[in-house]
Design a protein around this motif. Structure first.
Motif, PDB file in Angstrom:
ATOM      1  N   LEU A 308       0.811  -1.224   0.000  1.00 46.76           N
ATOM      2  CA  LEU A 308       0.000   0.000   0.000  1.00 46.76           C
ATOM      3  C   LEU A 308       0.844   1.274   0.000  1.00 46.76           C
ATOM      4  O   LEU A 308       0.296   2.369   0.101  1.00 46.76           O
ATOM      5  N   GLU A 309       2.154   1.147  -0.138  1.00 44.94           N
ATOM      6  CA  GLU A 309       2.995   2.345  -0.053  1.00 44.94           C
ATOM      7  C   GLU A 309       2.805   3.287  -1.235  1.00 44.94           C
ATOM      8  O   GLU A 309       3.209   4.447  -1.186  1.00 44.94           O
ATOM      9  N   HIS A 310       2.165   2.818  -2.300  1.00 43.96           N
ATOM     10  CA  HIS A 310       1.911   3.683  -3.453  1.00 43.96           C
ATOM     11  C   HIS A 310       0.706   4.595  -3.246  1.00 43.96           C
ATOM     12  O   HIS A 310       0.483   5.523  -4.023  1.00 43.96           O
ATOM     13  N   ILE A 311      -0.067   4.362  -2.212  1.00 43.39           N
ATOM     14  CA  ILE A 311      -1.275   5.154  -1.958  1.00 43.39           C
ATOM     15  C   ILE A 311      -0.888   6.490  -1.325  1.00 43.39           C
ATOM     16  O   ILE A 311      -0.197   6.531  -0.308  1.00 43.39           O
ATOM     17  N   SER A 312      -1.333   7.582  -1.910  1.00 45.01           N
ATOM     18  CA  SER A 312      -1.057   8.907  -1.344  1.00 45.01           C
ATOM     19  C   SER A 312      -2.292   9.519  -0.681  1.00 45.01           C
ATOM     20  O   SER A 312      -2.166  10.450   0.120  1.00 45.01           O
ATOM     21  N   GLN A 313      -3.475   9.023  -1.011  1.00 44.10           N
ATOM     22  CA  GLN A 313      -4.690   9.555  -0.400  1.00 44.10           C
ATOM     23  C   GLN A 313      -4.790   9.071   1.053  1.00 44.10           C
ATOM     24  O   GLN A 313      -4.341   7.980   1.381  1.00 44.10           O
ATOM     25  N   PRO A 314      -5.368   9.879   1.944  1.00 44.51           N
ATOM     26  CA  PRO A 314      -5.448   9.508   3.359  1.00 44.51           C
ATOM     27  C   PRO A 314      -6.534   8.467   3.638  1.00 44.51           C
ATOM     28  O   PRO A 314      -7.730   8.766   3.561  1.00 44.51           O
ATOM     29  N   VAL A 315      -6.114   7.259   3.929  1.00 41.23           N
ATOM     30  CA  VAL A 315      -7.023   6.164   4.243  1.00 41.23           C
ATOM     31  C   VAL A 315      -6.575   5.535   5.558  1.00 41.23           C
ATOM     32  O   VAL A 315      -5.378   5.356   5.779  1.00 41.23           O
ATOM     33  N   ASP A 364      -5.338  -9.651  -0.013  1.00 42.90           N
ATOM     34  CA  ASP A 364      -5.747  -9.186  -1.345  1.00 42.90           C
ATOM     35  C   ASP A 364      -7.019  -8.347  -1.271  1.00 42.90           C
ATOM     36  O   ASP A 364      -7.156  -7.326  -1.960  1.00 42.90           O
ATOM     37  N   LYS A 365      -7.950  -8.764  -0.423  1.00 41.53           N
ATOM     38  CA  LYS A 365      -9.210  -8.034  -0.303  1.00 41.53           C
ATOM     39  C   LYS A 365      -8.994  -6.657   0.310  1.00 41.53           C
ATOM     40  O   LYS A 365      -9.568  -5.662  -0.152  1.00 41.53           O
ATOM     41  N   LEU A 366      -8.157  -6.590   1.331  1.00 42.52           N
ATOM     42  CA  LEU A 366      -7.896  -5.302   1.970  1.00 42.52           C
ATOM     43  C   LEU A 366      -7.190  -4.347   1.023  1.00 42.52           C
ATOM     44  O   LEU A 366      -7.509  -3.156   0.964  1.00 42.52           O
ATOM     45  N   VAL A 367      -6.230  -4.846   0.273  1.00 40.74           N
ATOM     46  CA  VAL A 367      -5.538  -4.004  -0.709  1.00 40.74           C
ATOM     47  C   VAL A 367      -6.531  -3.457  -1.725  1.00 40.74           C
ATOM     48  O   VAL A 367      -6.535  -2.267  -2.066  1.00 40.74           O
ATOM     49  N   GLU A 371      -7.438   0.548  -2.109  1.00 38.92           N
ATOM     50  CA  GLU A 371      -7.243   1.211  -3.410  1.00 38.92           C
ATOM     51  C   GLU A 371      -8.544   1.837  -3.893  1.00 38.92           C
ATOM     52  O   GLU A 371      -8.529   2.935  -4.453  1.00 38.92           O
ATOM     53  N   GLU A 372      -9.657   1.145  -3.689  1.00 35.35           N
ATOM     54  CA  GLU A 372     -10.948   1.702  -4.105  1.00 35.35           C
ATOM     55  C   GLU A 372     -11.276   2.953  -3.291  1.00 35.35           C
ATOM     56  O   GLU A 372     -11.746   3.966  -3.833  1.00 35.35           O
ATOM     57  N   LYS A 373     -11.042   2.882  -1.993  1.00 31.78           N
ATOM     58  CA  LYS A 373     -11.302   4.038  -1.132  1.00 31.78           C
ATOM     59  C   LYS A 373     -10.425   5.215  -1.532  1.00 31.78           C
ATOM     60  O   LYS A 373     -10.891   6.362  -1.606  1.00 31.78           O
ATOM     61  N   ALA A 374      -9.156   4.952  -1.815  1.00 31.41           N
ATOM     62  CA  ALA A 374      -8.247   6.011  -2.231  1.00 31.41           C
ATOM     63  C   ALA A 374      -8.716   6.654  -3.524  1.00 31.41           C
ATOM     64  O   ALA A 374      -8.649   7.885  -3.699  1.00 31.41           O
ATOM     65  N   GLN A 375      -9.214   5.843  -4.449  1.00 36.15           N
ATOM     66  CA  GLN A 375      -9.704   6.375  -5.723  1.00 36.15           C
ATOM     67  C   GLN A 375     -10.939   7.234  -5.510  1.00 36.15           C
ATOM     68  O   GLN A 375     -11.097   8.283  -6.147  1.00 36.15           O
ATOM     69  N   GLN A 376     -11.800   6.818  -4.598  1.00 30.01           N
ATOM     70  CA  GLN A 376     -12.981   7.616  -4.286  1.00 30.01           C
ATOM     71  C   GLN A 376     -12.590   8.982  -3.723  1.00 30.01           C
ATOM     72  O   GLN A 376     -13.155  10.015  -4.080  1.00 30.01           O
ATOM     73  N   ILE A 377     -11.624   8.984  -2.823  1.00 27.71           N
ATOM     74  CA  ILE A 377     -11.158  10.248  -2.239  1.00 27.71           C
ATOM     75  C   ILE A 377     -10.568  11.135  -3.327  1.00 27.71           C
ATOM     76  O   ILE A 377     -10.814  12.357  -3.372  1.00 27.71           O
ATOM     77  N   HIS A 378      -9.784  10.528  -4.215  1.00 31.43           N
ATOM     78  CA  HIS A 378      -9.181  11.290  -5.310  1.00 31.43           C
ATOM     79  C   HIS A 378     -10.259  11.900  -6.203  1.00 31.43           C
ATOM     80  O   HIS A 378     -10.163  13.060  -6.611  1.00 31.43           O
ATOM     81  N   ASN A 379     -11.285  11.140  -6.505  1.00 30.78           N
ATOM     82  CA  ASN A 379     -12.350  11.608  -7.404  1.00 30.78           C
ATOM     83  C   ASN A 379     -13.166  12.731  -6.774  1.00 30.78           C
ATOM     84  O   ASN A 379     -13.757  13.558  -7.485  1.00 30.78           O
ATOM     85  N   GLN A 380     -13.216  12.786  -5.452  1.00 30.59           N
ATOM     86  CA  GLN A 380     -13.992  13.822  -4.762  1.00 30.59           C
ATOM     87  C   GLN A 380     -13.276  15.166  -4.735  1.00 30.59           C
ATOM     88  O   GLN A 380     -13.886  16.186  -4.439  1.00 30.59           O
TER      89      GLN A 380
END
Length: 381
Positions: A308-315, A364-367, A371-380
């Motif tokens: 998950l180190e590639h995620i920059s959105q706050p989750v 795998d499920k948590l990753v 990632e989905e949550k991070a994308q949602q934050i990015h889209n908002q």
């Protein structure tokens, strides 16, 4: 998979506002520009690091700057000990996507060359840059090139006359050095500067910053210099920098480690995240594990941190081995998993039970969900 809705972090922010003991009232200071990054004023506390490549090797330095930037750095500093470095600096500044600060020691002409090469900021050490006349020449070059400055006082290189008077590095000597050189800049009508009063001793550094914060209204760059290796240096820096940030002191930070500069950025953000001052990347809340754990917590967290180190959105993600604290922690995070035995555990979304999940599918499920949550934050945004 269930839809991930509003983040429990919103609830945490609301709780922080209601609880004065969790509120940090930042010291007021005027803003200074470091390229496109504002330091001080109402700007977020910025995180920076320093390259350890030969600056004269522009290719290697730019490669490391990219790694530092990808880790989340707002600002990067490069050392310019010789003319070859300041020549290469022009190309480094041109290609770098974050502001570049030129670190200058001993040779004031390097500072002038760095300003002319396009450095966003010049860091000078009062203890070894030279006399007032030389500092004035540096000020002129900085003004002519729209370049800010940092007065970088260091407990290991104080001016000789201060050491003779005070006998050893002490907060009074550190602050006197900083204010004397600030006065030179102010006398030359130059105010785009920040100050640091770093030391390897936590008590010396923190006391110096506390005194300085009361005497001047420019931004302050925090750090415990020469703090040590990755573990010891992070702990030492977290104590010193954290103490000051909790008092509202500090506008930009660097965690100085004998380690990969990327680790400095990670440590810097973790310090800010722990105090609620910045939110970047995945915050994993995990237990230390014990005989009650329903899965290997330590191994799981290590894998998740890497994936998950590639995620920059706050989750926020909670990974708890059993039901003693698991449900309570999951109630305060975006996504959570609590071990329950029989090779399975409970998955939580936005603080609520979502469904049972087998241990072998968990990572795998948590990753996927993070990632989905991070994308949602990015889209908002």
């Amino acid at each position: 998979m269930s839809e991930i809705l509003a983040s429990p972090a919103d609830t945490l922010d609301a709780c922080t506002q209601m609880r004065p003991w969790r509120h940090i009232r930042r010291r007021k200071c005027y803003p200074v520009q470091v390229g496109g990054i504002t330091v001080g004023g109402d700007a977020p506390i910025s995180v920076q690091s320093m390259t350890n490549t030969q600056t004269s090797d522009a290719t290697a330095t730019l490669r490391q700057i990219e790694q530092i930037q990808n880790a989340g750095a707002d600002i990067v500093r490069v050392s310019c000990p010789d003319e070859d470095s300041t020549v290469a600096l022009r190309e480094i500044v041109r290609q770098a996507d974050i502001p570049v600060v030129a670190d200058i020691h001993f040779h004031y002409r390097r500072a002038i060359e760095a300003a002319n090469a396009g450095a966003a900021c010049i860091r000078i050490n009062p203890g070894n840059i030279g006399d007032v006349g030389r500092v004035r020449e540096v000020v002129k070059a900085a003004r002519d090139n729209n370049c800010s400055m940092r007065i970088g006082v260091n407990g290991g290189s104080l001016e000789r006359h201060l050491l003779e008077r005070y006998k050893e590095p002490c907060p009074e000597a550190m602050v006197e050095s900083a204010l004397a050189h600030a006065a030179i800049l102010q006398d030359n009508d130059f105010h785009q500067f920040k100050i640091s009063v770093k030391a390897s001793d936590v008590f010396l550094a923190t006391e110096s910053y506390q005194i300085l914060a009361e005497k001047i209204d420019c931004p302050l760059h925090l750090g415990i210099t020469e703090a040590g290796g990755a573990v010891s240096g992070t702990v030492k820096s977290a104590i010193g920098i954290g103490m000051l940030l909790r008092q509202g002191i500090g506008d930009t930070i660097r965690v100085s480690l004998s380690a990969d500069p990327v680790e400095e950025i990670k440590a810097g953000f973790e310090i800010l995240k722990s105090l609620g001052l910045r939110r970047r990347g995945v915050t994993i809340i995990s237990c230390p594990s014990c005989a009650r754990q329903g899965f290997d917590v330590i191994k799981t967290v290590a894998i998740l941190e890497r994936r998950l180190e590639h995620i920059s959105q706050p989750v926020t993600l909670s990974i708890i081995g059993c039901v003693v604290n698991g449900p309570g922690e999951a109630a305060l995070t975006d996504i959570g998993f609590t071990g329950g035995g029989k090779d399975a555990g409970m998955l939580y979304v936005n603080g609520k039970i979502d469904h049972k999940l087998s241990n072998d599918q968990m990572i795998d499920k948590l990753v996927e969900m993070v990632e989905e949550k991070a994308q949602q934050i990015h889209n908002q945004k």
